[in-house]
Write a protein that holds these residues in place. Structure first.
Motif, short mmCIF file in Angstrom:
data_model
loop_
_atom_site.label_atom_id
_atom_site.label_comp_id
_atom_site.label_asym_id
_atom_site.label_seq_id
_atom_site.Cartn_x
_atom_site.Cartn_y
_atom_site.Cartn_z
N LEU A 132 -0.09 -0.14 5.23
CA LEU A 132 -0.67 0.74 4.22
C LEU A 132 -0.97 2.12 4.77
CD1 LEU A 132 -3.20 -1.79 2.63
CD2 LEU A 132 -0.87 -1.26 1.89
N GLU A 154 -6.29 -0.53 7.71
CA GLU A 154 -5.39 -1.18 6.76
C GLU A 154 -6.15 -1.87 5.62
OE1 GLU A 154 -1.59 -1.68 7.18
OE2 GLU A 154 -2.30 0.28 7.86
N GLY A 155 -7.46 -2.02 5.75
CA GLY A 155 -8.23 -2.68 4.71
C GLY A 155 -8.98 -3.90 5.20
N TRP A 213 -9.56 -7.94 6.25
CA TRP A 213 -8.88 -9.04 6.93
C TRP A 213 -9.82 -10.24 7.04
CZ3 TRP A 213 -3.84 -8.17 8.74
CH2 TRP A 213 -3.42 -6.82 8.77
N LYS A 257 -4.41 -11.18 5.66
CA LYS A 257 -4.69 -9.89 5.04
C LYS A 257 -5.18 -10.16 3.62
CE LYS A 257 -4.73 -5.40 4.73
NZ LYS A 257 -5.42 -5.35 3.43
N MET A 258 -6.31 -9.57 3.26
CA MET A 258 -6.91 -9.79 1.95
C MET A 258 -6.89 -8.50 1.13
SD MET A 258 -10.24 -12.15 2.93
CE MET A 258 -10.56 -12.49 1.18
N ASP A 259 -6.84 -8.66 -0.16
CA ASP A 259 -7.00 -7.54 -1.08
C ASP A 259 -8.50 -7.32 -1.27
OD1 ASP A 259 -7.35 -5.96 -3.43
OD2 ASP A 259 -5.31 -6.43 -4.02
N ALA A 260 -8.99 -6.18 -0.84
CA ALA A 260 -10.43 -5.92 -0.90
C ALA A 260 -10.95 -5.86 -2.32
CB ALA A 260 -10.77 -4.62 -0.17
N ASN A 261 -10.08 -5.57 -3.28
CA ASN A 261 -10.52 -5.47 -4.67
C ASN A 261 -10.59 -6.84 -5.35
OD1 ASN A 261 -10.70 -2.60 -4.63
ND2 ASN A 261 -8.48 -2.48 -4.85
N THR A 262 -9.55 -7.65 -5.16
CA THR A 262 -9.47 -8.93 -5.88
C THR A 262 -9.79 -10.14 -5.02
OG1 THR A 262 -7.12 -9.18 -5.36
CG2 THR A 262 -7.69 -7.91 -7.35
N ASP A 276 -7.70 -11.56 -3.18
CA ASP A 276 -6.49 -12.36 -3.04
C ASP A 276 -5.97 -12.29 -1.61
OD1 ASP A 276 -6.56 -13.00 -5.70
OD2 ASP A 276 -5.23 -11.36 -6.32
N GLU A 296 -2.95 -11.75 0.74
CA GLU A 296 -1.67 -11.08 0.67
C GLU A 296 -0.65 -11.66 1.65
OE1 GLU A 296 -2.57 -6.99 1.33
OE2 GLU A 296 -3.48 -6.70 -0.65
#
Length: 389
Positions: A127, A265-266, A268, A284-289, A291, A293
């Motif tokens: 990212l 990268e966001g 983890w 790796k996780m989606d910080a918003n949802t 989820d 990744e």
């Protein structure tokens, strides 16, 4: 005539009794004088012995004081030599690092690496253009001692607000928020802190703060990640972490079942499962949802691991011993395959108090926030660029 004889007889008897009484009293007085004389003699002897004993004790105390001073000088000299030896060892360790942790059987190592590469065939989509990796630890600063032997402290990894957050202990439902590092260091305890009451208790020391949200693992049997809005004081989202038969991620910090981390990268997650119980995994996780990744199995052993942190998509696992010694980064895994253990330097942390219960990297400051036996410590890092492979 008869009466006169009786009177003379009584007078003689009275005189005899009087003389006998006087003789008795005189004998008693002599006996008392003898006893008094003996008491004086014994008292003088005891006083003389006491003076001699006192003189002996004074002499011995003076000798002990001299020996104490000599011992203190010797200990100071030994301490100086130990410090010099430690500095020399630090230098030698940086010049000639020990081999990283590997399995006993080389074939097993090769098989494990093959499995990892096969499982992680999907190339990670970066990212950011971050290519930094650790070169060395430049400096260490101990800020304060607050709370119990285990806990976590950090700044917001994404917003740059400057606020400091304290998770004291391995479970609880209250976060302490300081407006700045200055407030944190100058505060008596948590006097200057704002207390944030969470709707549920957190578990372990693997929490993180990212873009004004607190991410933590909820206390309970299932691994539920909670995303808590620090501005609105409410739960923004939650999700069950999708792994079965989870186990503590670090062998030396069994309270941490998932270690959440944030970098350039966001968000983890560092975790472990019984299917791959000898090694650490990451996602790796989606910080918003919240989820997932992408997921990876790393070659980094769980045994003797105490904590880890992530920089530019590279996890640095820190190892120690059961009897706390010097912590060192001894296993590195890069999701973009730009860094290997051979490329990464063996980094030793400066001597401290015990072992780390948490390590949180702040990408905005290039600092690692560490909790060590109740002490809050900052490590400043020297960085270098990753090499293309």
């Amino acid at each position: 005539m008869k009466a006169l004889l009786i009177l003379v007889t009584l007078t003689c008897l009275g005189s005899a009794q009087h003389q006998a009484l006087m003789d008795y009293l005189e004998r008693r007085l002599l006996a008392i004088e003898d006893r008094i004389s003996l008491w004086h003699e014994q008292t003088n002897r005891y006083a003389s012995e006491l003076r001699e004993f006192k003189q002996q004790m004074v002499a011995q105390l003076e000798a002990l004081d001299k020996n104490k001073e000599t011992l203190r000088i010797d200990l100071d000299s030994v301490g100086t030599r130990v410090d010099r030896v430690e500095r020399e060892m630090d230098y030698l360790e940086t010049q000639n690092g020990a081999l990283p942790c590997v399995d006993v059987d080389d074939k097993l190592v090769e098989q494990q690496v093959t499995v990892v590469k096969e499982k992680n065939k999907a190339k990670y989509a970066k990212l950011s253009d971050c290519r930094d990796m650790i070169s060395s630890i430049k400096a260490m600063k101990i800020l304060k001692r607050l709370g119990g032997p285990k806990g976590m402290w950090t700044k917001d990894m994404g917003s740059g607000s400057g606020k400091v957050y304290i998770f004291n202990g391995i479970s609880g439902d209250t976060i302490h928020e300081f407006a700045s590092v200055r407030d944190f260091t100058s505060s008596e305890g948590t006097a200057l802190a704002k207390s944030l009451k969470l709707p549920s208790a957190w578990r372990g020391t693997g929490h993180t703060i990212y873009n004004n949200y607190a991410y933590f693992i909820k206390e309970g049997e299932e691994l539920r990640v909670i995303k808590y809005d620090l501005q609105n004081n409410s739960v923004a989202d939650s999700a069950v972490f999708p792994v079965k038969d989870h186990i503590p991620v670090y062998g030396l910090t069994p309270e941490t079942v998932i270690d959440l981390a944030a970098d350039e990268e966001g968000l983890w997650a560092i975790y472990a499962t019984r299917d791959n119980e000898r090694h650490i995994s990451m996602a790796k996780m989606d910080a918003n949802t919240l989820d997932i990744e992408q997921m990876w199995d790393t070659p980094c052993p769980r045994e003797n691991a105490e904590a880890a942190f992530i920089i530019c998509g590279t996890v640095y696992v820190v190892y120690n011993t059961k009897l706390p010694s010097r912590s060192r980064v001894q296993c590195v895994f890069d999701v973009s395959d730009m860094v290997t253990n051979d490329d990464a330097p063996l980094v030793y942390f400066p001597k401290r108090y015990g072992s780390h219960s948490s390590l949180k990297y702040n990408p905005l400051e290039q600092l690692v926030y560490a909790w060590d036996d109740g002490y809050q410590i900052l490590y400043r890092l020297d960085m270098k660029k990753k090499l293309e492979v």
